[in-house]
Scaffold this motif. Sequence first.
Motif, PDB file in Angstrom:
ATOM      1  N   ALA A  80      -8.848  -0.181  15.936  1.00 16.24           N
ATOM      2  CA  ALA A  80      -8.456   1.080  15.300  1.00 16.24           C
ATOM      3  C   ALA A  80      -7.664   1.956  16.261  1.00 16.24           C
ATOM      4  O   ALA A  80      -6.669   2.579  15.872  1.00 16.24           O
ATOM      5  CB  ALA A  80      -9.695   1.818  14.794  1.00 16.24           C
TER       6      ALA A  80
ATOM      7  N   ARG B 201      -3.830   3.178  15.497  1.00 11.64           N
ATOM      8  CA  ARG B 201      -3.518   4.612  15.373  1.00 11.64           C
ATOM      9  C   ARG B 201      -2.292   5.016  16.180  1.00 11.64           C
ATOM     10  O   ARG B 201      -1.649   6.022  15.879  1.00 11.64           O
ATOM     11  CB  ARG B 201      -4.716   5.456  15.816  1.00 11.64           C
ATOM     12  CG  ARG B 201      -5.884   5.436  14.848  1.00 11.64           C
ATOM     13  CD  ARG B 201      -6.901   6.498  15.194  1.00 11.64           C
ATOM     14  NE  ARG B 201      -8.147   6.286  14.488  1.00 11.64           N
ATOM     15  CZ  ARG B 201      -9.224   5.743  15.019  1.00 11.64           C
ATOM     16  NH1 ARG B 201      -9.220   5.350  16.302  1.00 11.64           N
ATOM     17  NH2 ARG B 201     -10.321   5.573  14.300  1.00 11.64           N
TER      18      ARG B 201
ATOM     19  N   LEU C 256      -6.293   0.849   8.644  1.00 17.83           N
ATOM     20  CA  LEU C 256      -7.405   1.467   9.363  1.00 17.83           C
ATOM     21  C   LEU C 256      -8.695   1.394   8.558  1.00 17.83           C
ATOM     22  O   LEU C 256      -9.786   1.230   9.118  1.00 17.83           O
ATOM     23  CB  LEU C 256      -7.074   2.928   9.695  1.00 17.83           C
ATOM     24  CG  LEU C 256      -6.064   3.133  10.830  1.00 17.83           C
ATOM     25  CD1 LEU C 256      -5.641   4.595  10.906  1.00 17.83           C
ATOM     26  CD2 LEU C 256      -6.674   2.690  12.162  1.00 17.83           C
ATOM     27  N   ALA C 257      -8.583   1.494   7.245  1.00 17.10           N
ATOM     28  CA  ALA C 257      -9.768   1.426   6.391  1.00 17.10           C
ATOM     29  C   ALA C 257     -10.404   0.036   6.414  1.00 17.10           C
ATOM     30  O   ALA C 257     -11.586  -0.117   6.070  1.00 17.10           O
ATOM     31  CB  ALA C 257      -9.400   1.798   4.958  1.00 17.10           C
TER      32      ALA C 257
ATOM     33  N   LYS D  22      -0.666   2.299   6.896  1.00 16.17           N
ATOM     34  CA  LYS D  22      -1.443   2.576   8.099  1.00 16.17           C
ATOM     35  C   LYS D  22      -2.870   2.962   7.732  1.00 16.17           C
ATOM     36  O   LYS D  22      -3.841   2.468   8.326  1.00 16.17           O
ATOM     37  CB  LYS D  22      -0.785   3.680   8.917  1.00 16.17           C
ATOM     38  CG  LYS D  22      -1.490   3.977  10.240  1.00 16.17           C
ATOM     39  CD  LYS D  22      -0.703   5.008  11.037  1.00 16.17           C
ATOM     40  CE  LYS D  22      -1.400   5.361  12.342  1.00 16.17           C
ATOM     41  NZ  LYS D  22      -0.629   6.345  13.141  1.00 16.17           N
ATOM     42  N   ALA D  23      -3.019   3.821   6.740  1.00 11.32           N
ATOM     43  CA  ALA D  23      -4.353   4.234   6.302  1.00 11.32           C
ATOM     44  C   ALA D  23      -5.121   3.048   5.721  1.00 11.32           C
ATOM     45  O   ALA D  23      -6.332   2.892   5.949  1.00 11.32           O
ATOM     46  CB  ALA D  23      -4.247   5.348   5.265  1.00 11.32           C
ATOM     47  N   ALA D  24      -4.428   2.194   4.966  1.00  8.88           N
ATOM     48  CA  ALA D  24      -5.078   1.029   4.375  1.00  8.88           C
ATOM     49  C   ALA D  24      -5.562   0.070   5.457  1.00  8.88           C
ATOM     50  O   ALA D  24      -6.663  -0.498   5.365  1.00  8.88           O
ATOM     51  CB  ALA D  24      -4.106   0.315   3.436  1.00  8.88           C
TER      52      ALA D  24
ATOM     53  N   SER E   2       0.825  -1.199   0.000  1.00  7.93           N
ATOM     54  CA  SER E   2       0.000   0.000   0.000  1.00  7.93           C
ATOM     55  C   SER E   2       0.863   1.254   0.000  1.00  7.93           C
ATOM     56  O   SER E   2       1.941   1.293   0.594  1.00  7.93           O
ATOM     57  CB  SER E   2      -0.892  -0.001   1.246  1.00  7.93           C
ATOM     58  OG  SER E   2      -1.617  -1.200   1.347  1.00  7.93           O
TER      59      SER E   2
ATOM     60  N   TYR F 150       0.081  -6.999   7.831  1.00  9.17           N
ATOM     61  CA  TYR F 150       0.669  -5.721   8.225  1.00  9.17           C
ATOM     62  C   TYR F 150       1.319  -5.877   9.599  1.00  9.17           C
ATOM     63  O   TYR F 150       0.833  -6.630  10.447  1.00  9.17           O
ATOM     64  CB  TYR F 150      -0.396  -4.631   8.310  1.00  9.17           C
ATOM     65  CG  TYR F 150      -1.075  -4.305   7.004  1.00  9.17           C
ATOM     66  CD1 TYR F 150      -0.712  -3.176   6.266  1.00  9.17           C
ATOM     67  CD2 TYR F 150      -2.087  -5.120   6.497  1.00  9.17           C
ATOM     68  CE1 TYR F 150      -1.348  -2.867   5.061  1.00  9.17           C
ATOM     69  CE2 TYR F 150      -2.718  -4.823   5.302  1.00  9.17           C
ATOM     70  CZ  TYR F 150      -2.343  -3.694   4.583  1.00  9.17           C
ATOM     71  OH  TYR F 150      -2.968  -3.400   3.397  1.00  9.17           O
TER      72      TYR F 150
ATOM     73  N   ASP G  81       0.027   3.938   1.572  1.00 12.60           N
ATOM     74  CA  ASP G  81      -0.020   4.344   2.976  1.00 12.60           C
ATOM     75  C   ASP G  81      -0.554   3.153   3.763  1.00 12.60           C
ATOM     76  O   ASP G  81      -1.771   3.021   3.965  1.00 12.60           O
ATOM     77  CB  ASP G  81      -0.923   5.564   3.154  1.00 12.60           C
ATOM     78  CG  ASP G  81      -0.890   6.103   4.583  1.00 12.60           C
ATOM     79  OD1 ASP G  81      -0.452   5.356   5.487  1.00 12.60           O
ATOM     80  OD2 ASP G  81      -1.309   7.251   4.793  1.00 12.60           O
TER      81      ASP G  81
ATOM     82  N   THR H 175       4.475   4.055  12.424  1.00 16.52           N
ATOM     83  CA  THR H 175       4.499   3.541  11.056  1.00 16.52           C
ATOM     84  C   THR H 175       3.937   2.129  11.040  1.00 16.52           C
ATOM     85  O   THR H 175       3.999   1.398  12.040  1.00 16.52           O
ATOM     86  CB  THR H 175       5.926   3.498  10.472  1.00 16.52           C
ATOM     87  OG1 THR H 175       6.744   2.658  11.295  1.00 16.52           O
ATOM     88  CG2 THR H 175       6.526   4.903  10.401  1.00 16.52           C
TER      89      THR H 175
ATOM     90  N   ASP I  90       3.491  -2.819   5.289  1.00 16.84           N
ATOM     91  CA  ASP I  90       2.709  -3.765   4.509  1.00 16.84           C
ATOM     92  C   ASP I  90       3.636  -4.889   4.068  1.00 16.84           C
ATOM     93  O   ASP I  90       4.536  -4.692   3.247  1.00 16.84           O
ATOM     94  CB  ASP I  90       2.106  -3.050   3.299  1.00 16.84           C
ATOM     95  CG  ASP I  90       1.184  -3.948   2.471  1.00 16.84           C
ATOM     96  OD1 ASP I  90       1.210  -5.172   2.673  1.00 16.84           O
ATOM     97  OD2 ASP I  90       0.445  -3.418   1.621  1.00 16.84           O
TER      98      ASP I  90
END
Length: 278
Positions: A166, A170, A59-60, A55-57, A51, A183, A53, A174, A177
């Motif tokens: 989540a 957060r 969390l999504a 971390k964003a992936a 990914s 992850y 990002d 970092t 992936d």
Amino acid sequence: MTQRIGTAATIRRVAGIATAVLAATALSAGCGFISGTGSTGTGSTPEASASADPKAALLAAVPAEDGPGFRFTTVDGTDKIVGVVDPAAHAMELGLTQENEDPKFTMKMTFRMIDDKSWMRVELKGIPGLHEMMKLPKRWMALDRTKLHDPTDAPVYEGTDPANAAAIIRTADTVEDKGDGTYTGFADLTRGQEVATAVDGVDIAALGEAAKKVPFTAVVGADGNLSSLTLDIPAGGKQKATKLTVRYYDFGKAPKLSEPTGDEVQKAPTSAYELLND
């Protein structure tokens, strides 16, 4: 790992108290006793490229309010909580089974929450007449929050992330992936009350600086949903090293939840509030 306020933490606390009370009651009554008697569906993971990002992936992938219902399990040391989340109904159910050896019996305690309404059910096996001795019905018991010493402790529906995955993710500076839906990262358990509540069985102070860099591994399933999160808690003080694991699974296949009705439910008796208010 526990839900934010009052759900899994409450059931773990109440179950421990209830087991002790039941054991004492059975022994004092001098009754005889006899022995009483979901798969996590991992599936395949996506073979996507790393990914942009991570971390964003990750969390999504945490379950959202507009997503399907699912089952979950959390394993915190020797305690295993199982449950169902039904976002469409704003509902959740979770249960914990405990076994007592002397005298030998099994207790399963289940809570169901729909919005701010709560029901509790206690199932006892192994000692005939234990339900009657404890004055606990076998049906669902509708709880009245006003009869609790601290109404904020009453289990209520609190969203689609019962393990606070989540909040834990957060805290990672970092996230890496690793491919195939895996992850890794390091969680900081000292960052806020929500994280501390998520690992309420961990003595964070005893971990010292190690609490700020606790390794975790998360797996996202082929359907794009978080399927597991595992924290590797190091030893600290009198606390042994342990793993805290949550699994989310059966997305779209979990049963729908509704209010107990008719003969399957009654108002909670005084004995139920005695357990909750201890």
